[in-house]
Motif scaffolding. Structure first.
Motif, PDB file in Angstrom:
ATOM      1  N   SER A  13       0.846  -1.199   0.000  1.00 60.22           N
ATOM      2  CA  SER A  13       0.000   0.000   0.000  1.00 60.22           C
ATOM      3  C   SER A  13       0.874   1.240   0.000  1.00 60.22           C
ATOM      4  N   LEU A  15       0.736   5.564   0.299  1.00 57.38           N
ATOM      5  CA  LEU A  15      -0.073   6.726   0.649  1.00 57.38           C
ATOM      6  C   LEU A  15       0.367   7.919  -0.195  1.00 57.38           C
ATOM      7  N   LEU A 106      -0.009  10.811   8.913  1.00 52.56           N
ATOM      8  CA  LEU A 106       0.726   9.671   9.457  1.00 52.56           C
ATOM      9  C   LEU A 106      -0.223   8.661  10.097  1.00 52.56           C
ATOM     10  N   ALA A 109      -1.663   6.708   7.226  1.00 59.10           N
ATOM     11  CA  ALA A 109      -0.669   5.749   6.728  1.00 59.10           C
ATOM     12  C   ALA A 109      -0.608   4.520   7.620  1.00 59.10           C
ATOM     13  N   ARG A 110      -0.667   4.740   8.931  1.00 58.06           N
ATOM     14  CA  ARG A 110      -0.636   3.604   9.867  1.00 58.06           C
ATOM     15  C   ARG A 110      -1.904   2.776   9.750  1.00 58.06           C
ATOM     16  N   GLU A 112      -3.873   2.378   7.261  1.00 55.63           N
ATOM     17  CA  GLU A 112      -3.992   1.705   5.970  1.00 55.63           C
ATOM     18  C   GLU A 112      -2.831   0.761   5.683  1.00 55.63           C
ATOM     19  N   CYS A 114       0.385   1.405   5.068  1.00 55.55           N
ATOM     20  CA  CYS A 114       1.191   1.871   3.947  1.00 55.55           C
ATOM     21  C   CYS A 114       2.689   1.726   4.243  1.00 55.55           C
ATOM     22  N   ILE A 117       5.205   6.963   1.625  1.00 56.53           N
ATOM     23  CA  ILE A 117       4.402   8.177   1.473  1.00 56.53           C
ATOM     24  C   ILE A 117       4.934   8.950   0.283  1.00 56.53           C
ATOM     25  N   SER A 143       8.174  11.189   9.689  1.00 55.44           N
ATOM     26  CA  SER A 143       7.558   9.951   9.212  1.00 55.44           C
ATOM     27  C   SER A 143       8.474   8.758   9.445  1.00 55.44           C
TER      28      SER A 143
END
Length: 302
Positions: A13, A15, A106, A109-110, A112, A114, A117, A143
């Protein structure tokens, strides 16, 4: 952050942190290209700040009788689907609210899962220098995931990356991360060094400069051996020169077919989680190509 990979260290995944305007199209194109190449899903996140909503409400507080309002989510979905559907990429749109934009990105992102980025620059000066903008700067500093700052249009996979190194563990981690993400991309390793007091010497200057260069080359070879690149140590081109690393990066990328720069966000002597180190920041801002910023995992752990 535990992230599943699609193989070879490439995430399942991605982002895309986007404000969904025309400036984001280059980052969108690169993110779609990577998702297609890696068989990854693409999560597009846009964070709407509360003060922006309030400002819009003030502007349209007395609208014309025919105005029925707009649905930014619908507009964003239409734009994204047109860009991604033709390439068979699975796209998920997350429109969030909040004033702490980087923090919310962020979190998405966590949530999902990912592993990368992707974002764009805020703007560019006429001499070509990047202006990061506060959100991109915070992502690059904080990040735990690699952050790909897209500057140029996407025409093909990355052909050659130039990895900036100061021989630190941070730089070694950045090197390994970049080669895991882009194992087919050719590698140049760049190191800029200074020779103290060289300008004040009348005799022995040439010998001192030659010795300093040989020492730097020896460190470069040892660094590459530690990193174990996919094609072996002999596959890595060494760019070891006196001078400022940010300037060397820009000059090298202008002269050779480089389309990706790799920078460790915290190198030797940096204070974790306080600032993007001054050399790293200049490398990102002065780079004429897309730039992958990789944070030191020790900073993330702390």
């Amino acid at each position: 952050m535990n992230v599943a990979s699609a193989g070879g260290g490439q995430p399942r995944s991605i982002l895309l942190a986007s404000d969904l305007d025309a400036r984001s199209d280059r980052a969108l194109d690169r993110a779609v290209h990577l998702a297609q190449a890696w068989g990854a899903r693409l999560v597009v996140a846009n964070v709407v700040e509360e003060r922006a909503i309030e400002a819009h409400a003030l502007v349209v507080r007395d609208p014309p009788s025919w105005y029925r309002g707009t649905d930014p989510v619908h507009i964003a979905e239409k734009h994204l689907m047109e860009a991604a559907s033709a390439r068979g990429v699975q796209v998920k749109l997350r429109v969030e609210r909040g004033d702490q934009v980087a923090d919310r990105l962020l979190e998405v992102a966590r949530e999902e899962g990912c592993g990368l980025i992707v974002t764009g620059v805020a703007r560019q000066e006429w001499l070509g220098r990047m202006i990061l903008g506060s959100t991109v700067d915070q992502l690059a500093r904080r990040s735990p995931l690699p952050v790909l700052v897209v500057r140029n249009r996407t025409h093909a996979p990355y052909r050659r990356m130039v990895v900036a190194s100061d021989w630190s563990p941070s730089a070694e981690n950045a090197f390994r991360t970049a080669t895991q993400l882009f194992p087919e991309t050719a590698i140049s390793l760049l190191h800029g060094y200074e020779v103290p007091m060289a300008g004040l010497m009348d005799t022995g200057r040439d010998d001192m400069l030659a010795m300093a260069r040989e020492d730097a080359l020896a460190e470069a070879r040892a660094f590459v051996e530690r990193c174990q690149p996919p094609g072996g140590a002999s596959s890595v081109s060494l760019v070891v020169e006196r001078g400022d690393p940010a300037l060397l990066m820009r000059l090298y990328a202008e002269q050779f077919p480089v389309d990706l720069a790799v920078v460790a966000s915290h190198g030797r002597g940096a204070v974790f989680d306080v600032v993007l180190g001054s050399v790293a920041r200049r490398l990102v801002e002065d780079s004429p190509v897309d730039t992958l910023v990789v944070r030191d995992p020790r900073a993330a752990a702390s």
